[in-house]
Design an enzyme around this catalytic site. Structure first.
Site, PDB file in Angstrom:
ATOM      1  CG  HIS A 211      10.890  36.184  47.695  1.00  0.00           C
ATOM      2  ND1 HIS A 211      11.717  37.085  47.350  1.00  0.00           N
ATOM      3  CD2 HIS A 211      10.823  35.778  48.887  1.00  0.00           C
ATOM      4  CE1 HIS A 211      12.195  37.208  48.529  1.00  0.00           C
ATOM      5  NE2 HIS A 211      11.591  36.546  49.638  1.00  0.00           N
ATOM      6  CD  GLU A 456      18.293  38.999  55.985  1.00  0.00           C
ATOM      7  OE1 GLU A 456      17.615  38.586  54.897  1.00  0.00           O
ATOM      8  OE2 GLU A 456      17.820  39.670  56.788  1.00  0.00           O
ATOM      9  CG  ASP A 480      18.593  39.115  51.104  1.00  0.00           C
ATOM     10  OD1 ASP A 480      18.742  39.643  50.143  1.00  0.00           O
ATOM     11  OD2 ASP A 480      17.554  39.235  51.851  1.00  0.00           O
ATOM     12  CB  CYS A 527      15.311  30.998  58.338  1.00  0.00           C
ATOM     13  SG  CYS A 527      16.190  32.676  58.023  1.00  0.00           S
TER      14      CYS A 527
HETATM   15  C1  PEP Z   1      17.300  35.094  53.655  1.00  0.00           C
HETATM   16  O1  PEP Z   1      17.565  36.422  53.020  1.00  0.00           O
HETATM   17  O2  PEP Z   1      18.004  34.052  53.698  1.00  0.00           O
HETATM   18  C2  PEP Z   1      15.833  35.043  54.007  1.00  0.00           C
HETATM   19  C3  PEP Z   1      15.507  34.031  54.662  1.00  0.00           C
HETATM   20  O3  PEP Z   1      15.082  36.330  53.932  1.00  0.00           O
HETATM   21  P1  PEP Z   1      14.463  36.384  52.774  1.00  0.00           P
HETATM   22  O4  PEP Z   1      14.441  35.307  51.673  1.00  0.00           O
HETATM   23  O5  PEP Z   1      12.949  36.618  52.816  1.00  0.00           O
HETATM   24  O6  PEP Z   1      15.105  37.594  51.908  1.00  0.00           O
HETATM   25 MG    MG Z   2      16.554  38.090  53.174  1.00  0.00          MG
END
Ligand code: PEP
Ligand code: MG
Length: 606
Positions: A211, A456, A480, A527
């Protein structure tokens, strides 16, 4: 991390050589851009005071812990003091002496011990309450100098608390344009650094989808992560160049290196500006296929940049950031007000709110109720947490808040981490319950609200044909999905080399999900961070995706790539890629194709 020193060669700027004297470190390119600034070494994580009652037998243990933390703090202050005397002379250690005196002051020590003994509370809690009590006394003092000594009490209290918790200390307010150098940063810290207008972030740990990296990209802060030991090579005030595009950090660069990177930064900025000029043009291929480009957003501050870069809307709003760094979870009304404010800023563009995805690398007190987990990524996180008796009230408050906001603009709800049809049905049933509650209260909401889910996990991907019958849209979360399909911890830099978005397994999954979605007439988005790689835009569209949601800065480049291509070209490239056996071969194919079609510098600007 690879370290290199050597003779100057400006054309090797992203690679391995440079003038003797400067140190070059290679890590993971986390957020593109070039930054040149002074280092600000940050090793302080925000402190939370754990509060618990202890049994009578544990009282003496807590007192002993407290005593040990005082002793350790004393040793640390002594160490800092001697360093300062060495460097700056006698005068500078007076303040540290004052801190040592506070450390042993009976009002602090005896009072905290008394609280542990009489109230049967843990050392951290007793310390916090004692510090707060002393600060109140200072508040009442009229003399400004003495009143300001509250911060010294805080300083000492923090130091003892850190020692109780076994954490390091360090300051948290970097000056603007600083290059922040840290072991790691919590998502909340990274978001705060954006407000401090730092120029770049470099960390020891983390991968491209940690993140820290995601937020750095969202805020257009250059970033390199996974440098392993960068904190031990950089000292506060060192001049540092960060090349977030190549994953390179140069410590104490020579003047010719600085000049070279300044020139490159200027060139990249010019290309970025030129691409941005196309932001109001539609995103469609030369043969007329519309592709929807959306933005990923973590906090409301990121909405204006999303619009500025030409996003059609928000494809992923990570609402868990509303829960971080606070003692109480947001209320229904807070969710409502927040979502409504987002919609107002979007002025008619769609917002896709993902329900909160806490746990895993987004730790929160609300997700910690069951104690530490050995495998947090596989633990009670995300939608699983929402479906437990503890998580359910928080989930429902959010759903009702979002539903109410849907009366004010186009809003989609999206569930994260759904493993299969059973879980999806449970989440949808709770949503229906919330709708019924709002109807009973006479609160308006959009009755045709679209509800989607993220793909995911392999289990969701492989049942996407079944899931597609019960949902309005899919969004593939590759961050994920890659983690769970390839069994690679997305935040562990030691296995970062195995984190391969172009692994044949991932491409097959994307094709499979897109085909299932098409067969049931629902749109499919992506995404995950992969969706914002300009190099991959054609392949992803060729695999069958209708919508890509990414960091704001990537949108103009991805748009330029798609507007210059045809669907036939995209499909052919995807089909060729699917025939290859390794991620490396696939990457070579794509690089070769894209290099023929687009100048290298364009693909790098995002
Ligand atoms: C993902 O897992 O690709 C996603 C967009 O969610 P996050 O990165 O918040 O886990
Ligand atoms: Mg995710």
């Amino acid at each position: 991390m690879v370290e290199t020193k050597g003779s100057w060669d400006p054309d090797q700027s992203g690679a391995s050589s440079g003038p003797i004297g400067e140190i070059r470190k290679h890590g993971t390119a986390a957020s593109p851009g070039i930054a040149i600034g002074r280092a600000y070494v940050l090793d302080r994580r925000r402190l939370k005071t754990p509060k618990k009652h202890v049994s009578p037998e544990e009282v003496e243990v807590e007192i002993a812990r407290f005593g040990a933390a005082i002793k350790e703090s004393d040793i640390q202050l002594e160490r800092i003091k001697s360093k300062l005397v060495e460097r700056e002379g006698e005068d500078h250690f007076r303040i540290l002496e004052a801190h040592q005196l506070i450390l042993h002051d009976e009002h602090l020590v005896d009072e905290a011990i008394k609280k542990i003994r009489e109230e049967h509370i843990n050392a951290e809690w007793a310390l916090r309450r004692t510090v707060d009590q002393i600060k109140k006394i200072f508040d009442a003092i009229e003399d400004e100098y003495f009143r300001e000594r509250r911060s010294d009490i805080d300083f000492v209290g923090d130091r003892i608390l850190r020692n109780l918790l076994g954490e390091d200390e360090g300051p948290v307010q970097p000056p603007p344009d600083a290059v922040v150098v840290a072991h790691d940063l919590s998502p909340g810290d990274t978001a705060q650094l954006h407000r401090a207008a730092v120029a770049a972030i470099v960390t020891n740990v983390g991968g491209r989808t940690s993140h820290t990296a995601i937020i750095a990209r969202a805020h257009e802060i250059a970033g390199v992560v996974g440098l392993e030991e960068i904190t031990s090579h950089v000292t506060n005030g060192d001049l540092v160049i960060v090349d977030g595009t190549e994953g390179l950090v140069i410590i104490n660069p020579e003047p010719q290196t600085v000049a070279h990177f300044r020139a490159r930064a200027r060139r990249e900025a010019a290309i970025g500006e030129a691409l941005l000029a196309n932001r109001d043009l539609p995103t469609e291929t030369l043969d007329g296929q519309a592709i929807h480009l959306y933005c990923n957003v973590d906090i409301i501050d990121e909405v204006p940049p999303a619009i500025h870069h030409g996003a059609e809307g928000i494809g992923l709003y990570r609402t868990e950031f509303l829960f971080l760094g606070r003692a109480e979870p947001p209320s229904e009304d807070e969710h409502y007000q927040h979502a409504r404010a987002v919609l107002e800023q979007l002025g008619g563009k769609t917002a896709t709110f993902r329900t909160f995805d806490l746990g895993g690398d987004k730790a929160s007190p609300f997700a910690k109720s069951l104690g530490p987990e050995l495998n947090p990524a596989l633990g009670l996180r995300s939608i699983r947490l929402c479906l437990t008796p503890q998580g359910r009230p928080l989930f429902k408050a959010q759903l009702r808040g979002l539903l109410r906001a849907s009366a004010h603009g186009p809003l989609r709800i999206m569930f994260p981490m759904i493993s299969g049809v059973g879980e999806l049905r449970e989440a949808k049933a709770i949503l229906e319950e919330c709708k019924a509650e709002l109807r009973a209260r006479g609160e308006p909401f959009d009755p045709a609200i679209k509800v989607g889910m993220m793909i995911e996990m392999p289990s969701a991907a492989l049942t996407s044909d079944l899931l597609a019958k019960e949902i309005d849209f899919f969004s593939i979360g590759t961050n994920d999905l890659i983690q769970y399909s390839l069994a690679i911890d997305r935040v562990n830099e030691h296995v970062g080399y195995l984190y391969e978005p172009l692994h044949p397994a991932i491409l097959r999954i994307v094709r499979y999900v897109a085909t299932a979605a098409k067969a049931h007439g629902i749109p499919v988005a992506m995404c995950g961070e992969m969706a914002g790689e300009p190099l991959l835009a054609l392949v992803l569209v060729g695999l069958g995706l209708d919508e890509l949601s990414m960091n704001a800065a990537a949108i103009p480049v991805v748009k330029a790539v798609l507007r210059a291509s045809t669907m036939e070209e995209a499909r052919t490239l995807a089909d060729q890629a699917l025939k290859l056996s390794t991620a490396r071969a696939i990457e070579e194919l794509i690089r070769e194709h894209m290099a023929k079609r687009f100048p290298d510098e364009v693909l790098k600007v995002s």
